[in-house]
Design an enzyme around this catalytic site. Structure first.
Site, PDB file in Angstrom:
ATOM      1  N   HIS A 161      38.685  43.437  72.134  1.00  0.00           N
ATOM      2  CA  HIS A 161      39.733  44.437  72.356  1.00  0.00           C
ATOM      3  C   HIS A 161      40.979  44.046  71.562  1.00  0.00           C
ATOM      4  O   HIS A 161      41.392  42.883  71.586  1.00  0.00           O
ATOM      5  CB  HIS A 161      40.048  44.519  73.857  1.00  0.00           C
ATOM      6  CG  HIS A 161      41.053  45.569  74.174  1.00  0.00           C
ATOM      7  ND1 HIS A 161      40.724  46.906  74.269  1.00  0.00           N
ATOM      8  CD2 HIS A 161      42.389  45.492  74.384  1.00  0.00           C
ATOM      9  CE1 HIS A 161      41.821  47.597  74.531  1.00  0.00           C
ATOM     10  NE2 HIS A 161      42.842  46.773  74.611  1.00  0.00           N
ATOM     11  N   LYS A 168      25.392  59.962  82.241  1.00  0.00           N
ATOM     12  CA  LYS A 168      25.544  58.604  81.697  1.00  0.00           C
ATOM     13  C   LYS A 168      24.362  57.750  82.159  1.00  0.00           C
ATOM     14  O   LYS A 168      23.816  56.950  81.397  1.00  0.00           O
ATOM     15  CB  LYS A 168      26.862  58.001  82.191  1.00  0.00           C
ATOM     16  CG  LYS A 168      27.211  56.655  81.566  1.00  0.00           C
ATOM     17  CD  LYS A 168      28.365  55.964  82.277  1.00  0.00           C
ATOM     18  CE  LYS A 168      29.711  56.477  81.893  1.00  0.00           C
ATOM     19  NZ  LYS A 168      30.246  55.874  80.653  1.00  0.00           N
ATOM     20  N   GLY A 182      32.220  49.786  62.089  1.00  0.00           N
ATOM     21  CA  GLY A 182      31.232  48.726  62.207  1.00  0.00           C
ATOM     22  C   GLY A 182      31.539  47.472  61.414  1.00  0.00           C
ATOM     23  O   GLY A 182      30.627  46.734  61.040  1.00  0.00           O
ATOM     24  N   ASN A 188      33.033  42.153  75.222  1.00  0.00           N
ATOM     25  CA  ASN A 188      33.747  43.184  74.455  1.00  0.00           C
ATOM     26  C   ASN A 188      34.893  42.545  73.685  1.00  0.00           C
ATOM     27  O   ASN A 188      35.459  41.545  74.123  1.00  0.00           O
ATOM     28  CB  ASN A 188      34.311  44.236  75.426  1.00  0.00           C
ATOM     29  CG  ASN A 188      35.059  45.350  74.709  1.00  0.00           C
ATOM     30  OD1 ASN A 188      34.592  45.863  73.684  1.00  0.00           O
ATOM     31  ND2 ASN A 188      36.210  45.728  75.230  1.00  0.00           N
TER      32      ASN A 188
HETATM   33  C1  GAR Z   1      37.915  46.937  66.671  1.00  0.00           C
HETATM   34  O1  GAR Z   1      39.144  46.651  66.075  1.00  0.00           O
HETATM   35  C2  GAR Z   1      37.969  46.713  68.172  1.00  0.00           C
HETATM   36  O2  GAR Z   1      38.898  45.763  68.538  1.00  0.00           O
HETATM   37  C3  GAR Z   1      38.334  48.066  68.678  1.00  0.00           C
HETATM   38  O3  GAR Z   1      37.654  48.973  67.842  1.00  0.00           O
HETATM   39  C4  GAR Z   1      37.604  48.433  66.524  1.00  0.00           C
HETATM   40  C5  GAR Z   1      36.246  48.670  65.923  1.00  0.00           C
HETATM   41  O4  GAR Z   1      36.246  48.356  64.568  1.00  0.00           O
HETATM   42  N1  GAR Z   1      37.945  48.215  70.046  1.00  0.00           N
HETATM   43  C6  GAR Z   1      38.648  48.876  70.963  1.00  0.00           C
HETATM   44  O5  GAR Z   1      39.661  49.485  70.718  1.00  0.00           O
HETATM   45  C7  GAR Z   1      38.033  48.856  72.366  1.00  0.00           C
HETATM   46  N2  GAR Z   1      38.924  49.405  73.314  1.00  0.00           N
HETATM   47  P1  GAR Z   1      34.903  48.178  63.754  1.00  0.00           P
HETATM   48  O6  GAR Z   1      34.042  49.415  64.032  1.00  0.00           O
HETATM   49  O7  GAR Z   1      35.316  48.124  62.333  1.00  0.00           O
HETATM   50  O8  GAR Z   1      34.249  46.911  64.219  1.00  0.00           O
END
Ligand code: GAR
Length: 187
Positions: free
Chosen positions: A111, A67, A14, A109
């Site tokens: 990524h 879902k 998060g 989103n």
């Molecule tokens: C982030 O780095 C985001 O880019 C990635 O998850 C992480 C969450 O970090 N998302 C993906 O891989 C989506 N396919 P956080 O919980 O510290 O924000």
């Protein structure tokens, strides 16, 4: 200036959720994070929400028959909270038809790759295995494809090596700034 209402969906640490929520509370984004949706009740992000005083809906998908069923509940919450924009921040689930029908065009989103390269899970690890030298972050609209919606913002960085943790670390610093700036522009 109008004060907007946003929801963040997350599954893990998060850090992006915290960056967005902090930017809102500092007035850097003209919005409030009115809801965190988390599919992992034990995730660190749930504690972060409690600490920041942000309402959290934490659920376990396995407690629902489908879902559609849990997404229906999420849609009701988004509606009752007057949410205008949904920001996925490490939400490790595919968004389904119920959410897309209700909130399509209002879900974004982040990524950790330069899409369309390396969609899906383990994007950084996939990129390292491929030997790429230019990594990056993408923010895009969410549609019914896997990480395939129209791109809103991208930022690249050079890195030569194979330390995935280091790439994650560099990438996350970029993500936090980029997500805040992009939300601000969209609102
Ligand atoms: C982030 O780095 C985001 O880019 C990635 O998850 C992480 C969450 O970090 N998302 C993906 O891989 C989506 N396919 P956080 O919980 O510290 O924000």
């Amino acid at each position: 200036m109008q004060h907007h209402r946003i929801a963040v969906f997350a599954s893990g640490k998060g850090t992006n959720f915290e960056a967005i929520a902090t930017a809102c509370s500092r007035g850097e984004i003209p919005a409030d994070v009115v809801l965190l949706v988390c599919d992992k009740p034990q995730a660190e992000v749930v504690e972060k929400a409690a600490r920041l005083g942000i309402e959290c809906f934490a659920f376990s998908a396995k407690e629902y028959s489908s879902k559609e069923e849990y997404e229906q509940q999420i849609v009701e919450l988004l509606n009752s909270h007057g949410v205008e924009l949904v920001c996925l921040a490490g939400y490790m689930r595919i968004v389904g038809s119920v959410l897309l029908e209700a909130y399509g065009g209002r879900i974004i989103n982040i990524h950790p790759s330069l899409l369309p390269a390396f969609a899906g899970a383990r994007a950084v690890e996939q990129a390292i295995e491929y030997g790429v030298k230019v990594f990056g972050i993408t923010i895009h609209w969410v549609d019914n494809t896997l990480d395939g919606g129209k791109i809103i913002a991208q930022q690249a960085f050079n890195y030569e090596g194979n330390d995935a943790e280091e790439v994650h670390r560099i990438g996350q610093q970029i993500e936090h700034k980029m997500y805040v700036e992009t939300i601000k522009k969209l609102l």
